[in-house]
Scaffold this motif. Structure first.
Motif, PDB file in Angstrom:
ATOM      1  N   LYS A 223       4.452  -1.612  -1.053  1.00 44.11           N
ATOM      2  CA  LYS A 223       3.464  -0.676  -1.421  1.00 44.11           C
ATOM      3  C   LYS A 223       3.717  -0.224  -2.076  1.00 44.11           C
ATOM      4  N   ALA A 357       2.373   4.601  11.182  1.00 43.06           N
ATOM      5  CA  ALA A 357       3.745   4.708  10.527  1.00 43.06           C
ATOM      6  C   ALA A 357       3.377   4.074   9.075  1.00 43.06           C
ATOM      7  N   LYS A 360       1.207   4.311   6.719  1.00 41.71           N
ATOM      8  CA  LYS A 360       1.074   5.164   5.619  1.00 41.71           C
ATOM      9  C   LYS A 360       2.082   4.450   4.354  1.00 41.71           C
ATOM     10  N   ASN A 361       2.899   4.456   5.170  1.00 43.93           N
ATOM     11  CA  ASN A 361       4.036   3.900   4.193  1.00 43.93           C
ATOM     12  C   ASN A 361       3.007   2.786   3.375  1.00 43.93           C
TER      13      ASN A 361
END
Ligand code: BJ8
Length: 422
Positions: A223, A357, A360-361
């Motif tokens: 991330k 998800a 986005k994550n």
């Protein structure tokens, strides 16, 4: 080396064809992996495993067999590794990602079969896969029509045990899957001559969960911006998870994650922090299918996740470890495996939610959906995923390709055009 050649001869490989394959693989690896700048120190492990994937690792399988252990090869993440490990057997992946043997494979399956299927059949027919030749049991499964029908033919050249994977997630489907897990367990006990005890199954679950936890840790670290690891190396880690010893793999990947944490602290990355961040989604990419990741990353983007079975689809869900009786553990396995959002299921809406998800994550700027030519399930879902992502304003590029190198320039053009729109 000489000793490896002897071993390959004993496995009845076609030595010339196999040497040629290793030559191409080595060159390809050099171009795609060794050329990367600012690579992790932990990547030495990846380089080593890959360079010895047909060498020392096969030797280890033979040593295990000499001790009376068995080797089980599979083509799908539905085959429960926990049970294999509970019988002290070795679990390996048999999917192949190279074009070798395609001409031979087309004698057994229709031309309009996906490259992954043609590849494993071709590898067997051309006698170039030491993993297939080392397997005491080969396990297929009823997922897509292509694989399901291919195993009928494959069975004639390599006896294949087939697990019935249901196509829906109803209670009846779960009951079927439970009976299939029990049938697999009995087959593994018969093969190994060992009884799977609650203690051994608990151990199998914990080893497999640990492996998935290490991969989850890796996913979470990606991330960060700038991206601390290339998508190519992350894909390689996921690929190696199907070949290497699971305990060694887990240790090495956790070490590599420590190095990543340090990098993130130091704000060091493999690409500038303004490089487009892309999520790959779709069909599994088996070794040495690195074409698309290479095209993407050599265009200046960085891949921040792989939504595939050689990626998060295989690491996302753990088996509940609070289960303690045999019955509870089997139910926990059924639950966990029925969460796999393979495109072979109908309906499969959870995949739409999972891809959105994950994009986005991971702070992805866009998604590249990848389906192998002639793969019906993933080509269908590419359209649905595009819609789901559009609703969230996440752009998607849909790519259909195979293992040939002919479309590299065309892919590059499309990927670069997509990146300009981000
Ligand atoms: S759980 S994705 S590993 S089946 S690419 S052979 S689907 S035509 S690979 Fe898979 Fe298990 Fe599902 Fe995962 Fe068919 Fe498509 Fe070819 Fe594919």
């Amino acid at each position: 080396s000489e000793t490896h050649h002897e071993m390959w001869e004993k496995l009845n490989l076609d030595i010339d064809a196999h040497d040629a394959l290793l030559g191409v693989l080595g060159k390809f690896y050099g171009d795609i992996y060794m050329s990367q700048e600012n690579r992790l120190k932990g990547a030495e492990y990846l380089d080593f495993v890959l360079s010895e994937v047909h060498g020392l690792r096969i030797k280890e399988l033979q040593d295990a067999q000499a001790e009376g252990r068995k080797v089980i090869g599979s083509f799908c993440v539905f085959v429960p590794e926990e049970i294999t490990l509970a019988a002290d057997a070795v679990h390996v992946g048999l999917c192949a990602g190279a074009e070798a043997g395609t001409d031979l494979a087309e004698q057994l399956v229709p031309r309009n079969t996906c490259a992954l299927i043609k590849s494993f059949i071709g590898f067997k027919m051309a006698k170039i896969c030491p993993f297939i030749e080392s397997s005491d049991l080969i396990v297929g499964e009823t997922t897509c029509d292509g694989k399901k029908k291919a195993y009928e033919t494959f069975n004639e050249i390599a006896p294949t045990y087939v697990m019935e994977v249901p196509q829906t997630k109803t209670d009846a489907a779960k009951a079927l899957w439970k009976s299939e897990i029990l049938r697999y367990m009995a087959e593994v006990e018969k093969l190994t001559g060992k009884t799977i005890t609650t203690e051994k199954l608990k151990q199998g679950i914990s080893i497999t969960n640990d492996k998935r936890r290490a991969l989850q840790r890796l996913t979470a670290l990606r991330k960060a911006s700038p991206a601390p690891i290339s998508g190519r190396d992350a894909l390689l880690i996921n690929q190696i998870s199907f070949y290497d010893d699971p305990i060694r793999f887990t240790t090495k990947i956790n070490e590599l994650c420590e190095e990543l944490e340090q990098r993130i602290n130091d704000q060091v990355g493999v690409a500038p922090s303004n490089a487009p961040r892309l999520l790959l989604s779709g069909c599994p990419m088996a070794v040495p299918n690195w074409k698309l990741p290479y095209v993407i990353e050599s265009s200046g983007a960085v891949i921040v996740g792989e939504e595939s079975c050689i990626g998060t689809r295989n690491s996302r869900d753990l088996v509940d470890e609070s289960a303690s009786t045999m019955e509870e553990m089997i139910d926990a396995l059924v639950e966990r495996y029925m969460k796999i959002d393979c495109a072979c299921f109908t309906p499969n809406n959870e995949r739409l939610e999972n891809v959105t998800a994950l994009a986005k994550n991971m702070n992805a700027d866009g998604v590249i959906h990848y389906s192998l030519l002639f793969c019906q399930p993933y080509a269908h879902e590419a359209l649905k995923i595009d819609k789901a992502l559009q609703a969230e304003n996440i752009p998607m590029l849909s790519i259909e390709t195979d293992y040939s190198m002919e479309d590299v320039e065309q892919l590059k053009t499309r990927v670069e055009a997509f990146m300009e729109t981000l």
